[in-house]
Design an enzyme around this catalytic site. Structure first.
Site: not given
Length: 207
Positions: A108-109, A112
């Site tokens: 998820h990170e 980014h």
């Protein structure tokens, strides 16, 4: 009363004598903690290697050279955090309590970082199309913007209010912006995603 003839001394059972030079030689060595009980803070070499492999698979060697993955025990309600362009990922140690969440939050990170890198200087929504595309590339298509893990939450009052002079959208903040910040929607609509001073957010309350 036992006589000496009835006693049996087993000197072979005594520990082997080892000569020593000082009292320090007699100190008991501490048993190292198992890997799973390692310090909650600090970089994780294993996760960093996994992250580099994912970036190389997506043909992002530059990011693979820079990326770091760190456990941050100061994170409370936040599962993870990503910083670009430093290519730094921080994870909440409590993720280890929930099966599969370390890997999912890591991706998820990482999504980014990939989204910001691919967009260059163009402004994008944190969980917009670019981020969703990166999630799909990492194998977590349909990822939600916010986690629903039972992590302790601390409500912080947002006493500052900013307003866009063009569309009048309001933005609540806990702290003041450190640098001039414009309305993302208006910049995307009228300036191709680039910063435009005409849409700079103005502080109207909490001054």
């Amino acid at each position: 009363m036992f006589g000496l003839s009835q006693l049996n001394f087993d000197f072979a059972a005594l520990p082997r004598w080892v000569p020593f030079r000082s009292v320090r030689d007699l100190e008991v060595e501490e048993t190292p903690a198992p890997a799973e009980e390692a310090a909650l803070d600090g970089r994780d070499a294993v996760l960093e290697e996994q992250t580099r492999a994912m970036l190389l698979t997506l043909d992002l060697p530059g990011g693979a050279k820079l990326v770091t993955v760190t456990w941050n025990a100061r994170l409370r309600s936040t599962a993870g955090y990503a910083r670009y362009p430093s290519w730094a990922i921080e994870l909440n140690p409590r993720l280890r309590e929930f099966e599969g969440q370390v890997d999912r939050t890591l991706k998820h990170e990482l999504a980014h970082l990939i989204a910001y890198h691919r967009s260059g200087r163009r402004r994008i929504e944190p969980h917009g199309h670019e981020w969703r595309l990166a999630c799909a590339d990492l194998g977590i298509a349909g990822e939600k913007a916010h986690h629903r893990l039972p992590l302790p939450r601390k409500e912080v009052a947002r006493k500052l209010t900013y307003v866009c002079p063009a569309c009048q959208v309001q933005v609540a903040r806990v702290r003041k912006f450190r640098r001039p910040t414009a309305c993302l929607h208006c910049c995307n609509t009228h300036s191709s995603g680039k910063y435009d001073g005409r849409f700079r957010l103005a502080l109207v309350s909490g001054i």
